[in-house]
Design a protein around this motif. Structure first.
Motif, PDB file in Angstrom:
ATOM      1  N   ARG A   5      34.388  51.240  37.319  1.00  0.00           N
ATOM      2  CA  ARG A   5      34.188  50.063  36.473  1.00  0.00           C
ATOM      3  C   ARG A   5      35.497  49.277  36.419  1.00  0.00           C
ATOM      4  NH1 ARG A   5      29.618  50.914  32.627  1.00  0.00           N
ATOM      5  NH2 ARG A   5      28.785  52.933  33.217  1.00  0.00           N
ATOM      6  N   LEU A   6      35.400  48.003  36.789  1.00  0.00           N
ATOM      7  CA  LEU A   6      36.566  47.114  36.751  1.00  0.00           C
ATOM      8  C   LEU A   6      36.195  45.874  35.957  1.00  0.00           C
ATOM      9  CD1 LEU A   6      37.573  47.243  40.521  1.00  0.00           C
ATOM     10  CD2 LEU A   6      38.682  48.462  38.657  1.00  0.00           C
ATOM     11  N   ASN A   7      37.149  45.419  35.154  1.00  0.00           N
ATOM     12  CA  ASN A   7      36.881  44.162  34.466  1.00  0.00           C
ATOM     13  C   ASN A   7      37.356  43.017  35.366  1.00  0.00           C
ATOM     14  OD1 ASN A   7      39.647  43.524  34.018  1.00  0.00           O
ATOM     15  ND2 ASN A   7      39.674  44.771  32.160  1.00  0.00           N
ATOM     16  N   GLY A   8      37.033  41.796  34.990  1.00  0.00           N
ATOM     17  CA  GLY A   8      37.362  40.626  35.808  1.00  0.00           C
ATOM     18  C   GLY A   8      38.848  40.485  36.117  1.00  0.00           C
ATOM     19  N   ASP A   9      39.702  40.797  35.146  1.00  0.00           N
ATOM     20  CA  ASP A   9      41.154  40.676  35.352  1.00  0.00           C
ATOM     21  C   ASP A   9      41.671  41.679  36.382  1.00  0.00           C
ATOM     22  OD1 ASP A   9      41.343  38.592  33.530  1.00  0.00           O
ATOM     23  OD2 ASP A   9      41.737  39.944  31.834  1.00  0.00           O
ATOM     24  N   GLU A  10      41.058  42.844  36.444  1.00  0.00           N
ATOM     25  CA  GLU A  10      41.472  43.855  37.418  1.00  0.00           C
ATOM     26  C   GLU A  10      40.935  43.537  38.812  1.00  0.00           C
ATOM     27  OE1 GLU A  10      41.589  47.909  34.738  1.00  0.00           O
ATOM     28  OE2 GLU A  10      39.624  47.075  35.280  1.00  0.00           O
ATOM     29  N   LEU A  11      39.772  42.939  38.858  1.00  0.00           N
ATOM     30  CA  LEU A  11      39.120  42.660  40.128  1.00  0.00           C
ATOM     31  C   LEU A  11      39.635  41.381  40.788  1.00  0.00           C
ATOM     32  CD1 LEU A  11      36.970  43.797  41.970  1.00  0.00           C
ATOM     33  CD2 LEU A  11      35.257  42.517  40.687  1.00  0.00           C
ATOM     34  N   ARG A  12      40.068  40.425  39.995  1.00  0.00           N
ATOM     35  CA  ARG A  12      40.496  39.120  40.522  1.00  0.00           C
ATOM     36  C   ARG A  12      41.538  39.218  41.629  1.00  0.00           C
ATOM     37  NH1 ARG A  12      39.515  34.374  38.478  1.00  0.00           N
ATOM     38  NH2 ARG A  12      39.058  35.265  36.483  1.00  0.00           N
ATOM     39  N   PRO A  13      42.659  39.972  41.486  1.00  0.00           N
ATOM     40  CA  PRO A  13      43.648  40.023  42.567  1.00  0.00           C
ATOM     41  C   PRO A  13      43.093  40.614  43.866  1.00  0.00           C
ATOM     42  CG  PRO A  13      44.506  41.087  40.574  1.00  0.00           C
ATOM     43  CD  PRO A  13      43.090  40.721  40.310  1.00  0.00           C
ATOM     44  N   VAL A  14      42.194  41.574  43.744  1.00  0.00           N
ATOM     45  CA  VAL A  14      41.597  42.180  44.934  1.00  0.00           C
ATOM     46  C   VAL A  14      40.731  41.147  45.660  1.00  0.00           C
ATOM     47  CG1 VAL A  14      40.030  43.973  45.766  1.00  0.00           C
ATOM     48  CG2 VAL A  14      41.657  44.492  43.935  1.00  0.00           C
ATOM     49  N   VAL A  15      39.898  40.441  44.919  1.00  0.00           N
ATOM     50  CA  VAL A  15      39.030  39.417  45.510  1.00  0.00           C
ATOM     51  C   VAL A  15      39.865  38.309  46.141  1.00  0.00           C
ATOM     52  CG1 VAL A  15      37.293  37.649  45.007  1.00  0.00           C
ATOM     53  CG2 VAL A  15      37.091  39.931  43.996  1.00  0.00           C
ATOM     54  N   GLU A  16      40.903  37.856  45.447  1.00  0.00           N
ATOM     55  CA  GLU A  16      41.760  36.801  45.991  1.00  0.00           C
ATOM     56  C   GLU A  16      42.419  37.234  47.297  1.00  0.00           C
ATOM     57  OE1 GLU A  16      44.404  35.841  42.784  1.00  0.00           O
ATOM     58  OE2 GLU A  16      42.949  34.500  41.831  1.00  0.00           O
ATOM     59  N   GLN A  17      42.869  38.463  47.362  1.00  0.00           N
ATOM     60  CA  GLN A  17      43.502  38.976  48.579  1.00  0.00           C
ATOM     61  C   GLN A  17      42.501  39.024  49.741  1.00  0.00           C
ATOM     62  OE1 GLN A  17      45.320  42.799  48.079  1.00  0.00           O
ATOM     63  NE2 GLN A  17      46.297  42.755  50.085  1.00  0.00           N
ATOM     64  N   VAL A  18      41.299  39.473  49.473  1.00  0.00           N
ATOM     65  CA  VAL A  18      40.266  39.542  50.515  1.00  0.00           C
ATOM     66  C   VAL A  18      39.907  38.136  50.994  1.00  0.00           C
ATOM     67  CG1 VAL A  18      37.854  40.142  50.971  1.00  0.00           C
ATOM     68  CG2 VAL A  18      39.332  41.756  49.765  1.00  0.00           C
ATOM     69  N   VAL A  19      39.721  37.210  50.069  1.00  0.00           N
ATOM     70  CA  VAL A  19      39.383  35.834  50.438  1.00  0.00           C
ATOM     71  C   VAL A  19      40.492  35.220  51.267  1.00  0.00           C
ATOM     72  CG1 VAL A  19      39.008  33.511  49.528  1.00  0.00           C
ATOM     73  CG2 VAL A  19      37.800  35.451  48.522  1.00  0.00           C
ATOM     74  N   ARG A  20      41.750  35.411  50.865  1.00  0.00           N
ATOM     75  CA  ARG A  20      42.886  34.889  51.624  1.00  0.00           C
ATOM     76  C   ARG A  20      42.894  35.436  53.054  1.00  0.00           C
ATOM     77  NH1 ARG A  20      46.642  36.533  48.153  1.00  0.00           N
ATOM     78  NH2 ARG A  20      46.128  35.213  46.423  1.00  0.00           N
ATOM     79  N   ALA A  21      42.656  36.739  53.196  1.00  0.00           N
ATOM     80  CA  ALA A  21      42.650  37.369  54.519  1.00  0.00           C
ATOM     81  C   ALA A  21      41.535  36.795  55.397  1.00  0.00           C
ATOM     82  CB  ALA A  21      42.512  38.882  54.382  1.00  0.00           C
ATOM     83  N   VAL A  22      40.362  36.610  54.823  1.00  0.00           N
ATOM     84  CA  VAL A  22      39.230  36.058  55.585  1.00  0.00           C
ATOM     85  C   VAL A  22      39.517  34.620  55.993  1.00  0.00           C
ATOM     86  CG1 VAL A  22      36.804  35.366  55.426  1.00  0.00           C
ATOM     87  CG2 VAL A  22      37.519  37.614  54.605  1.00  0.00           C
ATOM     88  N   LEU A  23      40.034  33.807  55.083  1.00  0.00           N
ATOM     89  CA  LEU A  23      40.341  32.415  55.411  1.00  0.00           C
ATOM     90  C   LEU A  23      41.418  32.310  56.478  1.00  0.00           C
ATOM     91  CD1 LEU A  23      40.177  30.723  51.895  1.00  0.00           C
ATOM     92  CD2 LEU A  23      38.528  30.548  53.768  1.00  0.00           C
ATOM     93  N   ASP A  24      42.434  33.167  56.407  1.00  0.00           N
ATOM     94  CA  ASP A  24      43.478  33.179  57.438  1.00  0.00           C
ATOM     95  C   ASP A  24      42.884  33.496  58.805  1.00  0.00           C
ATOM     96  OD1 ASP A  24      45.427  32.548  55.609  1.00  0.00           O
ATOM     97  OD2 ASP A  24      46.213  34.597  55.439  1.00  0.00           O
TER      98      ASP A  24
END
Length: 96
Positions: A5-24
């Protein structure tokens, strides 16, 4: 089975990192057209649905960007073609 179980604040950096990697990765792939960084006049003309001589005339008139490579050969990048299309875009008229 573990319950994660992760709250939004814990999950946000992980999602941002994945999105950045995909966009790159996608931006690197977008540099290639037909697996090449630059196209011959015939290849570029085909993508624009022009005859090679029509594209040559546009180049000689200064209406489309291009690059000269070794041997004074002409090449077109994806950016050259997209810039040409953007500059000559005519918006459609609204339906009544």
């Amino acid at each position: 089975m573990a319950d994660l179980r992760l709250n939004g604040d814990e999950l946000r950096p992980v999602v941002e990192q994945v999105v950045r990697a995909v966009l790159d990765e996608l931006s690197g792939m977008n540099l290639l057209v037909h697996g090449k960084l630059a196209l011959t006049e015939a290849q570029a003309a085909e993508l624009l649905d022009l005859n090679p001589w029509q594209l040559r005339d546009l180049r000689l008139a200064g209406k489309i960007g291009f690059t000269r490579i070794v041997g004074n050969r002409v090449r077109y990048t994806q950016a050259d073609l997209l810039d040409y299309l953007r500059r000559h875009h005519e918006p459609g008229k609204e339906a009544r």
